[in-house]
Design a protein around this motif. Structure first.
Motif, PDB file in Angstrom:
ATOM      1  N   TYR A   1      29.804 -28.004  36.592  1.00  0.00           N
ATOM      2  CA  TYR A   1      29.692 -27.258  37.848  1.00  0.00           C
ATOM      3  C   TYR A   1      30.442 -25.929  37.779  1.00  0.00           C
ATOM      4  CZ  TYR A   1      27.030 -30.676  40.447  1.00  0.00           C
ATOM      5  OH  TYR A   1      26.004 -31.480  40.902  1.00  0.00           O
ATOM      6  N   ALA A   2      31.542 -25.886  37.045  1.00  0.00           N
ATOM      7  CA  ALA A   2      32.262 -24.624  36.860  1.00  0.00           C
ATOM      8  C   ALA A   2      31.406 -23.617  36.104  1.00  0.00           C
ATOM      9  CB  ALA A   2      33.572 -24.871  36.120  1.00  0.00           C
ATOM     10  N   LEU A   3      30.732 -24.077  35.056  1.00  0.00           N
ATOM     11  CA  LEU A   3      29.837 -23.211  34.288  1.00  0.00           C
ATOM     12  C   LEU A   3      28.670 -22.730  35.145  1.00  0.00           C
ATOM     13  CD1 LEU A   3      29.792 -25.240  30.951  1.00  0.00           C
ATOM     14  CD2 LEU A   3      30.617 -22.884  31.200  1.00  0.00           C
ATOM     15  N   SER A   4      28.136 -23.633  35.964  1.00  0.00           N
ATOM     16  CA  SER A   4      27.031 -23.270  36.853  1.00  0.00           C
ATOM     17  C   SER A   4      27.461 -22.205  37.851  1.00  0.00           C
ATOM     18  CB  SER A   4      26.538 -24.517  37.586  1.00  0.00           C
ATOM     19  OG  SER A   4      25.590 -24.185  38.576  1.00  0.00           O
ATOM     20  N   ALA A   5      28.650 -22.368  38.430  1.00  0.00           N
ATOM     21  CA  ALA A   5      29.168 -21.395  39.388  1.00  0.00           C
ATOM     22  C   ALA A   5      29.389 -20.043  38.733  1.00  0.00           C
ATOM     23  CB  ALA A   5      30.470 -21.909  39.996  1.00  0.00           C
ATOM     24  N   ARG A   6      29.953 -20.075  37.541  1.00  0.00           N
ATOM     25  CA  ARG A   6      30.235 -18.814  36.828  1.00  0.00           C
ATOM     26  C   ARG A   6      28.941 -18.069  36.537  1.00  0.00           C
ATOM     27  NH1 ARG A   6      31.092 -14.754  36.168  1.00  0.00           N
ATOM     28  NH2 ARG A   6      32.521 -13.538  34.869  1.00  0.00           N
ATOM     29  N   GLU A   7      27.911 -18.770  36.122  1.00  0.00           N
ATOM     30  CA  GLU A   7      26.621 -18.137  35.828  1.00  0.00           C
ATOM     31  C   GLU A   7      25.994 -17.564  37.101  1.00  0.00           C
ATOM     32  OE1 GLU A   7      22.273 -19.209  33.799  1.00  0.00           O
ATOM     33  OE2 GLU A   7      23.740 -20.792  34.182  1.00  0.00           O
ATOM     34  N   TYR A   8      26.084 -18.322  38.204  1.00  0.00           N
ATOM     35  CA  TYR A   8      25.503 -17.869  39.461  1.00  0.00           C
ATOM     36  C   TYR A   8      26.190 -16.594  39.964  1.00  0.00           C
ATOM     37  CZ  TYR A   8      24.188 -17.774  44.392  1.00  0.00           C
ATOM     38  OH  TYR A   8      23.722 -17.372  45.612  1.00  0.00           O
ATOM     39  N   ILE A   9      27.507 -16.549  39.867  1.00  0.00           N
ATOM     40  CA  ILE A   9      28.261 -15.364  40.314  1.00  0.00           C
ATOM     41  C   ILE A   9      27.890 -14.152  39.477  1.00  0.00           C
ATOM     42  CG2 ILE A   9      30.564 -14.381  40.543  1.00  0.00           C
ATOM     43  CD1 ILE A   9      31.531 -17.250  41.206  1.00  0.00           C
ATOM     44  N   TYR A  10      27.709 -14.378  38.198  1.00  0.00           N
ATOM     45  CA  TYR A  10      27.320 -13.274  37.319  1.00  0.00           C
ATOM     46  C   TYR A  10      25.939 -12.735  37.697  1.00  0.00           C
ATOM     47  CZ  TYR A  10      25.914 -10.653  33.198  1.00  0.00           C
ATOM     48  OH  TYR A  10      25.456  -9.654  32.368  1.00  0.00           O
ATOM     49  N   LYS A  11      24.995 -13.650  37.915  1.00  0.00           N
ATOM     50  CA  LYS A  11      23.632 -13.236  38.230  1.00  0.00           C
ATOM     51  C   LYS A  11      23.531 -12.600  39.616  1.00  0.00           C
ATOM     52  CE  LYS A  11      21.112 -16.593  35.379  1.00  0.00           C
ATOM     53  NZ  LYS A  11      20.187 -17.772  35.395  1.00  0.00           N
TER      54      LYS A  11
END
Length: 297
Positions: A283-293
């Motif tokens: 979930y941390a990786l998912s959040a980081r990717e979403y914030i970047y996009k």
């Protein structure tokens, strides 16, 4: 979208080990928590209950992983206890965070809070009296002044199950406190779960926001909690909160407004979940990717 070097991205440990519900993530050690934060691409953390209390030990563990302390939760009881009690504990908390390099202090008023009680989150929500509002405002101004002594700022955390939860209550606290001493922690998830429109508070108090918690909400769980008169802790266990991009909140306009206002400071992902059901690293990786996009950060 955001100017270079204005935003620092952090994540709270509450997705790994839960302070309110120690059984959630009770077996996950501190070292795993901060290592996975760094692995997921975050640069900061808020302090959790498993973190070392020794400043040198904590600083060494975070430095090894290139992490910094964004802040840490402080419980105030200005509406139910003598102010001196809160001040004494606050000064200890302030000095610890100052030593760790933090610039803001997260403060939540816990007088009459039901967030740890097995009662209906919506039906039993505390409502402050006029006298308690005065005590709260006086107390927050005092804590803000104490923070200023160390070059720090108090950011008030509106929170489910407390006397400052709704848009109207946030408005009132901001109106009653000194804008130079008391600032706002803007938490997307708590506003949405309370039935509020997060954009209203954002636009109304943009100039007071000095810290941001990025939290998403699972609408079906939120609806079930309210309809079945369940507690805050039951809501957490059932997964009402999740990371940005996994729930119903549209973060694009939130990021746009903050960027246009040239907000600078921390964005902290905070999504308390059961790590047995929601793998923290995933979930941390998912959040980081979403914030970047979504925000280009």
């Amino acid at each position: 979208m955001f100017k270079e070097n204005t935003i620092k991205l952090g994540i709270a440990p509450i997705g790994w080990t839960n302070d309110d519900l120690p059984e959630l993530g009770g077996d996950i050690p501190f070292e795993q928590c901060v290592s996975e934060m760094a692995l997921a691409g975050f640069e900061g953390t808020e302090v959790g209950n498993k973190y070392p209390h020794n400043r040198d030990e904590l600083n060494n563990a975070l430095t090894l992983r290139n992490l910094k302390v964004a802040s840490a939760w402080f419980s105030a009881f200005t509406t139910t206890e003598p102010l001196e009690n809160t001040i004494e504990e606050f000064i200890k908390h302030r000095d610890f965070l100052h030593d760790m390099g933090a610039k803001v202090i997260v403060v939540s008023e816990q007088g009459h809070s039901i967030q740890h009680k097995d009662v209906s989150l919506f039906d039993e929500k505390p409502i402050f009296t006029e006298e308690e509002w005065d005590l709260l405002a006086e107390g927050m101004n005092k804590l803000g002044a104490l923070a200023k002594e160390k070059g720090m700022e108090v950011v008030f955390h509106h929170h489910m199950g407390t006397g400052v939860q709704t848009t109207q209550e946030v408005d009132r606290l901001m109106e009653m406190t000194d804008p130079n001493l008391v600032h706002l922690l803007y938490d997307t998830g708590h506003l949405y779960f309370s039935g509020e429109d997060p954009l209203i508070v954002l636009k109304q108090h943009l100039h007071r926001i000095k810290h941001v918690h990025l939290k998403d909400v699972r609408q079906s769980v939120a609806r079930s909690i309210q309809e079945n008169n369940k507690s805050f802790l039951e809501a957490v266990k059932e997964g009402v909160f999740t990371v940005p991009g996994d729930g119903v909140i549209d973060f694009e306009p939130i990021f746009s407004i903050l960027a246009e206002a040239e907000y600078h400071g921390w964005f902290v992902v905070e999504a308390e979940q059961d790590p047995e059901l929601a793998n923290p690293l995933q979930y941390a990786l998912s959040a980081r990717e979403y914030i970047y996009k979504t925000a280009g950060l």
